[in-house]
Design an enzyme around this catalytic site. Structure first.
Site, mmCIF file in Angstrom:
data_model
loop_
_atom_site.group_PDB
_atom_site.id
_atom_site.type_symbol
_atom_site.label_atom_id
_atom_site.label_comp_id
_atom_site.label_asym_id
_atom_site.label_seq_id
_atom_site.Cartn_x
_atom_site.Cartn_y
_atom_site.Cartn_z
ATOM 1 N N ASP A 175 0.984 -1.153 0.078
ATOM 2 C CA ASP A 175 -0.039 -0.021 -0.125
ATOM 3 C C ASP A 175 0.908 1.177 0.027
ATOM 4 O O ASP A 175 1.792 1.216 -0.504
ATOM 5 C CB ASP A 175 -0.876 0.176 1.205
ATOM 6 C CG ASP A 175 -2.232 0.769 0.994
ATOM 7 O OD1 ASP A 175 -2.279 1.749 0.929
ATOM 8 O OD2 ASP A 175 -3.141 -0.203 1.057
ATOM 9 N N HIS A 218 -3.761 6.014 4.008
ATOM 10 C CA HIS A 218 -4.439 5.033 3.501
ATOM 11 C C HIS A 218 -3.961 3.490 3.795
ATOM 12 O O HIS A 218 -4.797 2.780 4.473
ATOM 13 C CB HIS A 218 -4.292 4.989 1.885
ATOM 14 C CG HIS A 218 -5.223 4.051 1.007
ATOM 15 N ND1 HIS A 218 -4.792 2.930 0.619
ATOM 16 C CD2 HIS A 218 -6.544 4.209 0.517
ATOM 17 C CE1 HIS A 218 -5.701 2.315 0.018
ATOM 18 N NE2 HIS A 218 -6.796 2.942 -0.116
ATOM 19 N N ALA A 310 -8.295 -7.508 -9.007
ATOM 20 C CA ALA A 310 -9.388 -8.342 -8.657
ATOM 21 C C ALA A 310 -10.132 -9.158 -9.523
ATOM 22 O O ALA A 310 -10.889 -10.023 -9.597
ATOM 23 C CB ALA A 310 -10.469 -7.047 -7.820
ATOM 24 N N SER A 369 -11.314 -0.562 -0.607
ATOM 25 C CA SER A 369 -9.798 -0.704 0.036
ATOM 26 C C SER A 369 -10.179 -0.998 1.692
ATOM 27 O O SER A 369 -9.570 -1.522 2.169
ATOM 28 C CB SER A 369 -8.797 0.469 -0.084
ATOM 29 O OG SER A 369 -8.266 0.639 -1.315
#
Length: 434
Positions: A175, A218, A310, A369
């Site tokens: 990340d 984040h 994904a 997320s």
């Protein structure tokens, strides 16, 4: 909007953090790596050397994965080469002898595109008292704002079932880095030798940026969500995103392999791309073949297709250890931002999720997320217990045990496009652990 602490409270925050932070943070010494415009994934052949391949492309070998060449593992018999293109893709492949090399754009292809929704000024004091994990009957006391979300996914029941709470399981958070000195993470991180910053080229994956802007916070939020679900798991921080939330293909691909080699059992990818990256998918295919579980967020554009990687999960057919995750609101309605697709496998609550924030604070974020690390934490809970199913069955079981959210009219337009339903951690563990 930038949120700032009052000056007096900021001074208190600094003193609290200096008293409570005990992480052994390595010094930043390396220079930032060259960020090439393109990368090419090259299947290795007998006689290849780093020098010969770099010369053929006119670039630099960024990764040399030859461990599977002798056994025929095509995903572990590749080189990743960065270059600034002077010729077209066909010419690059020709220069490599016509082999099945895969050329793709590299710079700023991936994004962690979620939104910070609130910063709690009192967060620093909360975190400084009692450290990272204050638990009572499965509830994480400092973040009462999340209680409704945890009831939604049956977290309390799940933690009563999985009594080891993820102990012995390392989850890699690939990340924007994390706040390494945040009191919430003291004692909760993997050994510092396993950390890396692929964006800056050093071993200090520290969040960088300005509060309330871009992706700053984040990764810290994502890691904090995992620890709320599985409080005895360890977080392996790996930075691949800059302060603006963008990152390169090479960084993500290298981080996935690093995570596996350093002992991660779960990888959280709260990031995505509109392009299907061959280099990243090769790394994921290799990781999942080692029975490492990979969770990927579906994206936040409210579109009828989900982002990569994904989108490659495909309901466990092509990648049984890869799980795609979208977002719903507290009433199980599709979040206004969440992407949706027949390829999506599961959804989780991803709106206003509170967790640690840089500088000792607490903040909430919204996005797919935030739903993804709930599933990553749930997988860590299962892996900390004695399984009654193979590891390769876990992501499929998590999707299959989700609660049906298609019964009413609100989600009628998305029938079959929000996976099997919303995450139910207790039901998942009931089918997977002894």
């Amino acid at each position: 909007m930038t949120h700032r602490l009052p000056a007096a409270f900021a001074l208190l925050t600094l003193s609290l953090l200096s008293a409570c932070s005990t992480a052994n943070v390595p010094a930043q010494t390396a220079q930032a790596p060259v960020r090439y415009e393109s990368v090419v994934s090259v299947p290795l052949q007998a006689g290849d050397t780093r020098e010969s391949l770099a010369h053929a492309v006119g670039g630099e070998v960024l990764a040399w994965n030859a461990g599977g060449c002798a056994t025929g593992d095509v995903n572990d018999c590749t080189a990743l080469i960065g270059f600034n293109p002077k010729l077209g893709s066909a010419s690059v492949i020709s220069a490599l002898g016509g082999r099945k090399a895969k050329v793709e754009a590299n710079k700023n292809v991936f994004r962690g595109g979620d939104k910070i929704t609130a910063v709690a000024n009192g967060g620093a004091a909360i975190w400084a008292v009692g450290g990272a994990a204050i638990w009572a009957v499965g509830q994480y006391n400092p973040i009462s704002q999340n209680n409704a979300l945890w009831q939604q996914v049956k977290l309390e029941q799940a933690q009563q079932m999985a009594t080891h709470l993820g102990e012995g399981v390392t989850v890699a958070v690939i990340d924007s880095g994390i706040d390494l000195q945040h009191p919430a993470f003291q004692g909760a991180l993997s050994d510092a030798s396993t950390w890396h910053d692929f964006y800056a080229g050093d071993d200090v994956p520290q969040e960088e940026g300005v509060a309330g802007e871009g992706a700053y916070g984040h990764g810290t939020n994502v890691a904090g969500i995992i620890l709320q679900v599985a409080p005895k798991a360890k977080i392996m921080p790996l930075r691949v995103l800059g302060a603006d939330g963008s990152g390169d293909v090479a960084s993500v691909a290298q981080a996935i392999r690093w995570a596996v080699e350093k002992g991660a059992k779960v990888i959280n990818l709260s990031l995505g791309s509109t392009e299907n990256s061959p280099a990243v998918q090769i790394a994921i295919d290799w990781a999942t073949a080692q029975d490492v579980l990979v969770v990927a967020a579906a994206g936040n554009e409210n579109k009828d297709h989900i982002t990569y990687p994904a989108a490659n999960a495909t309901h466990g057919v092509a990648a049984p250890n890869l799980l795609s995750v979208g977002s719903v609101d507290p009433q199980d309605l599709k979040s206004s931002f969440s992407n949706y697709s027949a390829a999506l496998e599961i959804v989780g609550p991803g709106e206003h999720v509170y967790a640690p924030a840089p500088d000792g604070r607490m903040a909430s974020w919204s996005g797919t997320s935030m739903a993804a690390p709930m599933t990553a934490g749930g997988l860590a809970l299962a892996l900390g217990e004695t399984l009654k199913v193979p590891v390769r069955s876990l992501t499929g079981a998590m999707a299959q045990t989700a609660d049906d959210i298609y019964g009413g009219e609100a989600n009628a337009a998305y029938t079959g496009l929000l996976g099997k339903g919303r995450l139910n951690l207790a039901a998942f563990l009931g089918q997977t652990i002894r």
